[in-house]
Each structure stands twice: as C-alpha cells, then as structure tokens.
Design a protein around this motif. Structure first.
Motif, mmCIF file in Angstrom:
data_model
loop_
_atom_site.group_PDB
_atom_site.id
_atom_site.type_symbol
_atom_site.label_atom_id
_atom_site.label_comp_id
_atom_site.label_asym_id
_atom_site.label_seq_id
_atom_site.Cartn_x
_atom_site.Cartn_y
_atom_site.Cartn_z
ATOM 1 N N ILE A 258 0.830 -1.201 0.000
ATOM 2 C CA ILE A 258 0.000 0.000 0.000
ATOM 3 C C ILE A 258 0.865 1.252 0.000
ATOM 4 C CG2 ILE A 258 -1.729 1.292 1.299
ATOM 5 C CD1 ILE A 258 -2.725 -1.270 -0.085
ATOM 6 N N GLU A 259 1.940 1.233 0.761
ATOM 7 C CA GLU A 259 2.778 2.432 0.834
ATOM 8 C C GLU A 259 3.810 2.508 -0.284
ATOM 9 O OE1 GLU A 259 6.161 1.716 4.002
ATOM 10 O OE2 GLU A 259 4.239 1.118 4.850
ATOM 11 N N ASP A 260 3.979 1.431 -1.046
ATOM 12 C CA ASP A 260 4.936 1.441 -2.155
ATOM 13 C C ASP A 260 4.246 0.925 -3.419
ATOM 14 O OD1 ASP A 260 7.057 1.395 -3.873
ATOM 15 O OD2 ASP A 260 8.454 0.522 -2.438
ATOM 16 N N PRO A 261 3.553 1.795 -4.177
ATOM 17 C CA PRO A 261 2.843 1.365 -5.381
ATOM 18 C C PRO A 261 3.766 0.760 -6.439
ATOM 19 C CG PRO A 261 2.187 3.592 -4.732
ATOM 20 C CD PRO A 261 3.394 3.230 -3.922
ATOM 21 N N GLY A 262 5.064 1.062 -6.352
ATOM 22 C CA GLY A 262 5.999 0.525 -7.338
ATOM 23 C C GLY A 262 6.092 -0.983 -7.302
ATOM 24 N N LEU A 263 5.630 -1.603 -6.215
ATOM 25 C CA LEU A 263 5.690 -3.059 -6.115
ATOM 26 C C LEU A 263 4.839 -3.722 -7.189
ATOM 27 C CD1 LEU A 263 6.636 -5.596 -4.595
ATOM 28 C CD2 LEU A 263 4.621 -5.353 -3.133
ATOM 29 N N ALA A 264 3.671 -3.160 -7.477
ATOM 30 C CA ALA A 264 2.787 -3.753 -8.480
ATOM 31 C C ALA A 264 3.453 -3.759 -9.849
ATOM 32 C CB ALA A 264 1.468 -2.989 -8.535
ATOM 33 N N TYR A 265 4.115 -2.655 -10.192
ATOM 34 C CA TYR A 265 4.794 -2.595 -11.483
ATOM 35 C C TYR A 265 6.028 -3.488 -11.499
ATOM 36 C CZ TYR A 265 1.719 1.164 -12.923
ATOM 37 O OH TYR A 265 0.602 1.887 -13.276
ATOM 38 N N ALA A 266 6.679 -3.607 -10.351
ATOM 39 C CA ALA A 266 7.826 -4.508 -10.264
ATOM 40 C C ALA A 266 7.389 -5.949 -10.518
ATOM 41 C CB ALA A 266 8.484 -4.386 -8.896
#
Length: 834
Positions: A258-266
């Motif tokens: 939730i606090e790091d949206p970049g995880l989904a793109y990763a």
C-alpha cells in the motif's frame, strides 16, 4: 560379449568425451536460461516489501489498487489484474467506522502529497499520522486549519521559526500558512516518497485532503490496536465494518504494497521477464539443446550401425541412448543452474538500479525453478535422443551401415508436415499482424517469429539444400576450394542445417527485439521533434508552480503558455478472449484547443482540438484503431486512480507515440492524480531568461533529446533480452559448428591423403563458413523482417528503422564467430593429422 546398454553408455562417455562435450555445453546453457527466468518469475510471484510507514499499524484499509480483466466463464474463467497508474483512495469518513470495531484503539486517515516551497519540494502528511509514525513536536503546537508543522531541516532551510508565515503551493493553489510548530520527522515519515531534500510538512487532518487535491478522500486508513488485541481478529472486524465500501484490509507484508505502489509494477516487470520472455527463452533453449543432442546422436550413426551388425537389438540401442542422456543431462543441468542463479541476481540488480524494482524487494531463490531447469534438460536430452536414435535402432543392420556412409536425402514425413504447418502458420500470423494495430499487432508478430523459427528447425535439411544450391552458384566459379565447399554443403544438407539453424535463431531474435525498439523510438523521436512547436519548454522534476502558465502568459512577448500534466490512463481493448486493459500515455493540457495548437502540432486527421474540455478528449489514431472508436464515439477508460469515465472522442491525431496517445482537459484529471503540479510548460514567444524562474528551460530540440535519453534508458530491457537470446543462440551456433568440424576428422584426413594441401583444406572450410553464416544471416533477417514490418505498420504506421551500423555488427559477428568456430578446431585436427 555385448555390454549392457548402460555399460555401452558409460564407455561412450568415457572414451569419446569430445562427442558429448557439445551436448553437455548445450544442456548447461539451457539450464542457465531456464533457471534464471524461473527465479525471476518466482520472485515476481512472491515479491513483497516490508511495511515501513505502517510498521506499527497492525491493520491498514485501502482502496483496491488494481482493475481487472475477466475472460471466459466456468472452468475457463480467467481474471487478470492490471495495476493502476496512480493511487486509488478511500472515503476518509471510513476512519470513524473502523475506530468503533472491537479491539481498535484508533483509526487514522492517512494522507501523503507533494507541496512546493520557495526553496524546494516537501512531502506533506496529515498530523494525525504521528500517532503511528513516531514523529514528535520539538517546539510549538499541532497544526490547525491554516497552519503547518515543519520538520527541523525544512525550517533551517527556509530560516523559519514558530509563528512565522510561509508561502506553500499545493493542489489547492498558493497559500500562506502559519508555522505552528517544529517536529522531528521519524523514519516512518521519511521512508518512501519523500521530497528531494527529505523535507516534511504536516497539516491538520481536516484540511489535508483538500490541500492534496482529493477532498474527503484518504490514501489509507491506519487502524491501531489496543494492547493484547490479535491483528487477525482486528482485521476481520475491520473488514466486516467496512464491507461494501470498496476498501480492502491488509496485514503483514501486504501493508508494504500500500505504501509502495511501485511493487505492483515490479511484479509486472518480473512476470514479463519470467513469463512471456522466459517462455520464449525456454523454448529456444530447449529447441537448441534438442538439436545439439540430435546432432550428437546422428554423428554416431556408424557406431549404432556396427552395433546392430554384431547383434545389438533395437531396444538395446534405445536404452544406450537413454543411458547416455541420464549420465550427461543431470550433471549439465546442475552446473547450469549455478550461473543461472548469478544471472538472475545480476538482472534483478540492474532493474533495481534503474528504479524498476523497489530496493526493499529481494530475489527469491528456491529449489522449484532449479529442479524445473534440470528436469527440462533431462527430458530434452531423453526426447531428442529417442527421436534421433529411433531410426538407426529400428532399421536393418545392413541398411544402417549404408545410411551411416551416405546421408539420407529424404526428410522425415512427420517433420516435413509439421514444418509446412509452421510455415503456413507464420504466413497467416503475418497477415493477421499486418491487419492489426497497437498491442494486437505486437502479439501477433511474436507468433510470426516463433512459427518461422520452428519451420526452419523442422525443414532444416530442405532449407539447407536450397541455401547450398543458391549460394553454391557463385562459389562454383571461385576456384577448386570454393567449388568443393559448395558440393560438400549440398551433399551434406543435414550437417549444414544443424550449423545454420542456431545462427538463424541468433539473428532473428536479436534483430526482432533490438529493431523493434529502435523503430518505435525513431518514430517517437520524429513525432516529438515535429510535434513540439513551442519556442521554450520549461520543466521541473518536482513539478512546476501551480500558476506557472499564468505567470508565463504575462511575460513580454509570450503568445501562448500551456501547462501539461503527463500521466496514464487505462483503456479497455479487444473483446471475448482477447480483452485487455492497455495503458495509454496521457497529457492533461491547461488551456484551450486553440492555445494548444500554438505550442503543439498533433497532426490532427479527424475532428477538432477546440472541442477538448470536460468529458471530451482527443486520441491517437493507433489507439482509435485498437479501441475501435472514432470521432463522436464515447471511449470507456479508467482515469489514473481507477475512476471510470466515458468521454467523447472529438479528435483523432497522428503523433500520439511522441506526444501522448490521449489528450484531455487538465481539469478532468484534477483529483485523480497524486501530484497537482504540471510536468511541463510549453511557451510560444517571449525570451528564455524570465522563464528560468519557473524551472529548467530548453527548446523543443533539447526537450526531445532529454526524452530520447529517458527512452534509451527504458530500452535497456529489450537490449538485455536480445543479448541473452542472441548470445545463447550464438554460443549454441559455435558449439554446433565445433561439433561438426570435429566429426569430420576422417573427411579432412582423406582430403590430405588425396593431395589437398593444408591451405586448400582451410580455404574450403573458410568458404563453407561463409556459406553457413551468409545463409543464417539471410534467413534470420528474413524472419525478422516478416515479424517487424507488419508489427511496426500496426504500431507506428511506418516501416521498421534498422540502424545500418547495428545490423552490420550483427552480420559481422555472425560471420566472424562462424569463421572462428570452423577454422580453429580444423587447424587442430589438421595439425594432429600431419
């Protein structure tokens, strides 16, 4: 007495290790590729980041950060999650509901948004978050409406103290705030997404959502637990209390996502490497390894024929081949996984260095991908050996001896039928790709290269005989050595095919991946340079001042000033089993269509930009074709935060690849993006010097160059994939060529006995290497062209762009490697013979 099959296998490996060296190398490389891609795929599936901001919050409620594409029904139903371009938010009033559940101590709506000060950017939060982050006041009091608390670093930089007034720019505009206090920012408040200097500001929770540009909305609801409360039980209670609100409840490492949206793109990036690309790489690796195993077995046809002549049964021959695979493949697979682990770590590290993967994500290595890599190599060796040894095992001994001396001219019926089917399939997909647009064209073109490569592998002897006849015509008039090379190649088509196929693989895949990117970037760069007609382009990484366009418009000589916010929307495309959500680069423009026309030339082909406004957009012609919409139609889409919209298409233009595939009113994006600051300011007229107060100023050419540099950084992925596939195929080609040369010891010795000098033999081999590399480059280039021409026609409307130096380096590398792989082992053979 005849040895047992496993005894024959051990003897063959022990006394003729050179015959198995090529097979061993191919299986090692196969395991390397499969294990590396498998590790990245598993990492993408298991990737998580530990909670930092929410480390002391047992339960977090937030909106779903995905939109979904559902295809099929029943057992065939599939649901694909597509990450949103920006953060989806929840109703801040849900905090009151969550605070009332049993075991909840408090529920705090959390806000994070950018703020601009005179001396630089800050990251802002609601003051209520200090309850779980640990930030604490040093001086002053908590902020009220119209007040702000600054961290110690920000106050020092701005030379502020409690009671002073500071001018800050937010999504709500420029406003003066009273400094109510100074706080020490805890690590949780500066963990991710901080400003450039790490400066932090806190506002009253009642005012924060308005300043963020999302009135009544919160990024998340942090639910704090009473002492002794079980997090699982609390999560269940919160989920029940918020049912129907659209909020999802998260605990454990899910809080970090939730606090790091970049995880989904990763995850998407890693899945793209380990999934689609990994599948292609695995197919190529297995295909190449199978060809090498088949070549190794085929080269020993004479041995099998002799074994049949002295009484070996077909079953014993097949068991001997299987035993050889069991002796070689497991060890090769295990050794291949070791560099595979290293390759996965290197690739993962490179992606992290480029910001594609959050620093907190770690590579996950388990035994599953390693076992799959070893097992795939073993099955490949067993399958290829069984197929290659099937004929010498079943035919009569006298026929086996005959075929071991003279190459069989007719290819197998099954291979011929399958090869022709692959050829027809490739031609059909070429037509499909030519009639498609956007991602559909790219998807169809991928099938083109795979079908044609399969056709080359299955029809190898026929293709090789055709190439030998074609290239042999000029060689026959180039002297005795060249003439003999042409005759040798024509008479040994199977051997020639085994040498050509890996080169075709290397050239086709490397050319397709590299030139796909160069073609797209060439068109995008041309469109960007031709589309920016503004005299000045102003940019700032932290975003431009909220009134930048108004300030620029008041400057002397300025004819037009248009602010642009660059973001992305999701557009549904396709139907049935081919439904998808396609990301579309979007520019939100602050100004009228007439003003936009003064600073951008979008190359409008239908409609009128003057109609762009609330509920009305313009789109690129490629997107129009993919989404099957035209002027006057309503196009469904998801705004950056996932909000559904159906704006009317009022214009279609041709320069979307360079400028953005969707152009919409800037006000339509308000409240749907995290940042309320424009990314770019396009100015017509005026001078450069006064604009420098707003940000970095360049002209259209300089801006295009900067954008091209960013694109080249993004193109690293394609280049790496091309290097891996092309490099693997190149090693396989060298491996195969060395095997074929070493297998020709008797032939080369006979040539020396009948009077050929060493120089003449080497000349003959040099001509053969030229024929092999020429045929491989020609076929590989043809496959790449058949793939790229329809793909680029659908994606850009133009022909592929092939940089001559890059293509020349591919051809030179293929020729040089082939020459060295043929001549170096041949020198050793001739030296020993002499």
């Amino acid at each position: 007495m005849m040895q047992k099959p496993n005894g024959l296998a051990r003897a063959a490996v022990r006394f003729k290790p050179a015959s198995f060296a090529g097979t061993f190398v191919a299986l090692v490389m196969s395991a390397l590729i499969v294990s590396a891609c498998g590790i990245l795929l598993e990492t993408g599936m298991r990737a998580s980041v530990p909670a930092e901001r929410y480390a002391k919050v047992p339960v977090v409620a937030a909106a779903d950060q995905y939109r979904y594409v559902v295809t099929g029904s029943g057992e065939d139903r599939e649901k694909e999650a597509v990450p949103l371009p920006d953060t989806a938010r929840v109703d801040a009033a849900l905090a009151a509901k969550a605070a009332q559940v049993p075991g909840a101590q408090a529920a705090v709506p959390d806000f994070t948004f950018p703020v601009r000060a005179v001396d630089g950017p800050l990251t802002a939060h609601g003051w209520g978050s200090h309850a779980f982050t640990g930030s604490a006041l040093i001086q002053g009091t908590a902020p009220t409406v119209g007040a702000v608390v600054l961290d110690a670093g920000a106050t020092r930089a701005a030379t502020m103290s409690v009671g002073d007034t500071i001018a800050l720019e937010t999504a709500a505009g420029r406003q003066d705030f009273r400094v109510a206090g100074i706080a020490k920012a805890a690590a949780a408040d500066t963990a991710r997404g901080t400003g450039a200097a790490g400066a932090t500001a806190w506002f009253a929770d009642s005012q924060a959502p308005t300043l963020a540009g999302h009135p009544g909305r919160a990024d998340a609801i942090a639910v704090l637990a009473k002492d002794g409360t079980d997090p699982g039980a609390l999560a269940g209670s919160v989920k029940k209390a918020l049912a129907g609100s659209g909020a999802q409840v998260h605990t454990g490492d899910d809080r970090g996502a939730i606090e790091d949206p970049g995880l989904a793109y990763a995850k998407d990036t890693l899945f793209g490497i380990g999934g689609p690309f990994g599948g292609i790489a695995a197919i190529v690796a297995v295909f190449t390894a199978a060809g090498t195993v088949a070549l190794s077995v085929g080269q020993r046809a004479r041995e099998f024929a002799l074994l049949r002549a002295i009484g070996a049964t077909p079953r014993q021959i097949r068991r001997a081949v299987a035993s050889e695979a069991l002796l070689v493949a497991p060890l090769a697979g295990i050794l291949g996984t070791l560099p595979g682990i290293g390759l996965a770590h290197w690739w993962f590290g490179q992606l992290q260095d480029r910001g594609a993967i959050p620093e907190a994500v770690q590579v996950h290595v388990s035994g599953i991908p390693l076992l799959i890599a070893v097992g795939a190599g073993l099955l490949t060796a067993l399958g290829a050996g069984w197929i290659a040894g099937r004929r010498p095992a079943k035919i009569k001994p006298e026929q086996a001896l005959t075929e071991a001396s003279v190459e069989r001219l007719r290819p197998g019926v099954v291979c011929t039928v399958l090869g022709l089917a692959a050829l027809v399939g490739g031609a059909t997909l070429t037509g499909v790709a030519a009639g498609s647009t956007g991602d559909n064209a790219a998807g169809a073109a991928l099938g083109v290269v795979m079908c044609f490569m399969l056709a080359v592998g299955l029809l190898g002897p026929l293709v090789a005989r055709l190439c030998a006849g074609l290239f042999g015509l000029p060689l026959r008039s180039a002297g005795p050595a060249a003439s003999l090379a042409a005759a040798n190649s024509h008479a040994n088509a199977r051997r020639l095919a085994s040498a050509i196929t890996p080169i075709v693989l290397a050239v086709a895949f490397a050319s397709t991946l590299v030139f796909m990117n160069t073609s797209e970037r060439h068109v995008a760069d041309d469109q960007l340079r031709g589309g920016i007609t503004a005299d000045h382009v102003v940019t700032d990484p932290a975003g431009l001042p909220v009134d930048a366009a108004e300030q620029a418009a008041r400057m002397p000589g300025v004819e037009a000033a248009v602010g642009v916010l660059n973001t992305q929307v999701l557009v549904p495309t396709g139907s049935g089993e081919f439904k998808a959500l396609q990301g579309a680069a979007t520019q939100g423009v602050a100004g009228s269509g007439a003003q936009l026309a003064k600073v951008q030339d979008l190359d409008v082909t239908e409609g009128n930009l003057d109609r762009i406004g609330a509920g009305r957009i313009a789109i690129d012609k490629t997107l129009a074709g993919t989404a099957n919409v035209g002027v006057g139609d309503r196009m469904p889409l998801y705004l950056p935060d996932g909000t559904e919209a159906r704006p009317e298409v009022v214009a279609i233009y041709g320069r979307g690849l360079g400028l953005g595939t969707v152009t919409m009113d800037r006000a339509s994006l308000a409240g749907h993006t995290t940042s309320g600051f424009d990314s770019t300011l396009l100015v017509r007229g005026g001078s450069r010097q006064p604009l420098a107060a707003l940000g970095e100023v360049t002209d259209a050419s300089g801006f295009a160059t900067e954008q091209s540099l960013d694109a080249r950084t993004g193109a690293w992925m394609n280049s790496t994939m091309a290097a891996l596939l092309g490099g693997f195929a190149a090693i396989a080609a060298v491996n195969t060529l060395v095997m074929t040369v070493l297998d020709r010891r008797r032939e080369l010795g006979t040539l020396r006995l009948v009077g050929f000098t060493r120089r003449q033999v080497m000349q003959m081999l040099g001509w053969e290497s030229l024929l092999v590399s020429g045929a491989g480059v020609l076929l590989g280039s043809a496959i790449a062209a058949a793939t790229l021409i329809p793909m680029m026609s659908g994606m850009t409307g133009e022909a592929p762009y092939v940089p001559p130096l890059v293509y020349g380096s591919f051809a030179a590398a293929a020729g040089g490697l082939t020459f060295l792989a043929v001549t170096l082992p041949a020198r050793g053979v001739l030296r020993r013979r002499s």
